[in-house]
Motif scaffolding. Structure first.
Motif, PDB file in Angstrom:
ATOM      1  N   HIS A 127      15.003  -7.027 -17.960  1.00 27.91           N
ATOM      2  CA  HIS A 127      14.480  -7.431 -16.651  1.00 27.91           C
ATOM      3  C   HIS A 127      15.465  -7.055 -15.543  1.00 27.91           C
ATOM      4  N   PRO A 128      14.980  -6.899 -14.297  1.00 25.73           N
ATOM      5  CA  PRO A 128      15.849  -6.517 -13.189  1.00 25.73           C
ATOM      6  C   PRO A 128      16.949  -7.547 -12.961  1.00 25.73           C
ATOM      7  N   SER A 129      18.140  -7.066 -12.698  1.00 27.65           N
ATOM      8  CA  SER A 129      19.267  -7.970 -12.440  1.00 27.65           C
ATOM      9  C   SER A 129      19.456  -8.229 -10.951  1.00 27.65           C
ATOM     10  N   GLN A 130      18.770  -7.456 -10.104  1.00 17.77           N
ATOM     11  CA  GLN A 130      18.872  -7.644  -8.662  1.00 17.77           C
ATOM     12  C   GLN A 130      17.478  -7.872  -8.089  1.00 17.77           C
ATOM     13  N   PRO A 131      17.382  -8.519  -6.933  1.00 14.04           N
ATOM     14  CA  PRO A 131      16.062  -8.778  -6.348  1.00 14.04           C
ATOM     15  C   PRO A 131      15.342  -7.493  -5.944  1.00 14.04           C
ATOM     16  N   LEU A 132      14.036  -7.574  -5.869  1.00 10.28           N
ATOM     17  CA  LEU A 132      13.187  -6.463  -5.478  1.00 10.28           C
ATOM     18  C   LEU A 132      13.492  -6.031  -4.045  1.00 10.28           C
ATOM     19  N   VAL A 133      13.560  -4.734  -3.817  1.00  4.40           N
ATOM     20  CA  VAL A 133      13.774  -4.192  -2.475  1.00  4.40           C
ATOM     21  C   VAL A 133      12.416  -3.744  -1.949  1.00  4.40           C
ATOM     22  N   LEU A 134      11.968  -4.375  -0.895  1.00  2.49           N
ATOM     23  CA  LEU A 134      10.673  -4.039  -0.317  1.00  2.49           C
ATOM     24  C   LEU A 134      10.854  -2.935   0.712  1.00  2.49           C
ATOM     25  N   LEU A 135      10.073  -1.882   0.586  1.00  3.32           N
ATOM     26  CA  LEU A 135      10.110  -0.779   1.529  1.00  3.32           C
ATOM     27  C   LEU A 135       8.978  -0.948   2.537  1.00  3.32           C
ATOM     28  N   PRO A 136       9.260  -0.711   3.814  1.00  5.65           N
ATOM     29  CA  PRO A 136       8.186  -0.843   4.803  1.00  5.65           C
ATOM     30  C   PRO A 136       7.122   0.224   4.587  1.00  5.65           C
ATOM     31  N   GLN A 137       5.880  -0.155   4.797  1.00  3.47           N
ATOM     32  CA  GLN A 137       4.783   0.791   4.629  1.00  3.47           C
ATOM     33  C   GLN A 137       4.582   1.577   5.912  1.00  3.47           C
ATOM     34  N   LYS A 138       4.215   2.831   5.743  1.00  2.00           N
ATOM     35  CA  LYS A 138       3.935   3.702   6.891  1.00  2.00           C
ATOM     36  C   LYS A 138       2.469   3.530   7.293  1.00  2.00           C
ATOM     37  N   LEU A 139       2.118   4.024   8.436  1.00  2.00           N
ATOM     38  CA  LEU A 139       0.757   3.880   8.957  1.00  2.00           C
ATOM     39  C   LEU A 139      -0.279   4.482   8.007  1.00  2.00           C
ATOM     40  N   THR A 140       0.030   5.626   7.393  1.00  2.00           N
ATOM     41  CA  THR A 140      -0.931   6.264   6.494  1.00  2.00           C
ATOM     42  C   THR A 140      -1.173   5.437   5.235  1.00  2.00           C
ATOM     43  N   GLU A 141      -0.206   4.648   4.820  1.00  2.00           N
ATOM     44  CA  GLU A 141      -0.403   3.804   3.649  1.00  2.00           C
ATOM     45  C   GLU A 141      -1.265   2.595   3.974  1.00  2.00           C
ATOM     46  N   LEU A 142      -1.278   2.207   5.219  1.00  2.00           N
ATOM     47  CA  LEU A 142      -2.087   1.055   5.619  1.00  2.00           C
ATOM     48  C   LEU A 142      -3.516   1.441   5.941  1.00  2.00           C
ATOM     49  N   THR A 143      -3.716   2.615   6.525  1.00  2.00           N
ATOM     50  CA  THR A 143      -5.054   3.003   6.958  1.00  2.00           C
ATOM     51  C   THR A 143      -5.789   3.842   5.929  1.00  2.00           C
ATOM     52  N   GLY A 144      -5.069   4.633   5.135  1.00  2.00           N
ATOM     53  CA  GLY A 144      -5.702   5.492   4.138  1.00  2.00           C
ATOM     54  C   GLY A 144      -6.287   6.731   4.778  1.00  2.00           C
ATOM     55  N   PRO A 145      -6.866   7.598   3.966  1.00  2.00           N
ATOM     56  CA  PRO A 145      -7.448   8.830   4.513  1.00  2.00           C
ATOM     57  C   PRO A 145      -8.708   8.514   5.323  1.00  2.00           C
ATOM     58  N   LEU A 146      -8.905   9.282   6.364  1.00  2.00           N
ATOM     59  CA  LEU A 146     -10.081   9.104   7.214  1.00  2.00           C
ATOM     60  C   LEU A 146     -11.115  10.151   6.827  1.00  2.00           C
ATOM     61  N   LEU A 147     -11.970   9.790   5.901  1.00  2.00           N
ATOM     62  CA  LEU A 147     -13.015  10.694   5.434  1.00  2.00           C
ATOM     63  C   LEU A 147     -14.371  10.181   5.918  1.00  2.00           C
ATOM     64  N   GLY A 148     -15.279  11.086   6.048  1.00  2.00           N
ATOM     65  CA  GLY A 148     -16.613  10.704   6.476  1.00  2.00           C
ATOM     66  C   GLY A 148     -17.559  11.857   6.301  1.00  2.00           C
TER      67      GLY A 148
END
Length: 55
Positions: free
Chosen positions: A25-46
């Motif tokens: 198991h991990p010996s250090q706490p989880l490092v959270l990386l900030p999400q970028k705009l593209t990861e929050l919105t996803g691809p814009l398909l239509g």
């Protein structure tokens, strides 16, 4: 945004009944990386962006 799992929904990282979990198991706490705009919105398909011949 990352959401933590509610307490009690995941097993503990270290289980005294299994000696090998101490090494795995991990010996250090989880490092959270900030999400970028593209990861929050996803691809814009239509209908205008995807053609019938696109696979």
């Amino acid at each position: 945004m990352y959401r933590k799992d509610p307490p009690g929904t995941q097993p503990p990282l270290d289980s005294p009944g299994y000696g090998s979990t101490k090494l795995r198991h991990p010996s250090q706490p989880l490092v959270l990386l900030p999400q970028k705009l593209t990861e929050l919105t996803g691809p814009l398909l239509g209908p205008g962006r995807v053609a019938a011949t696109d696979n």
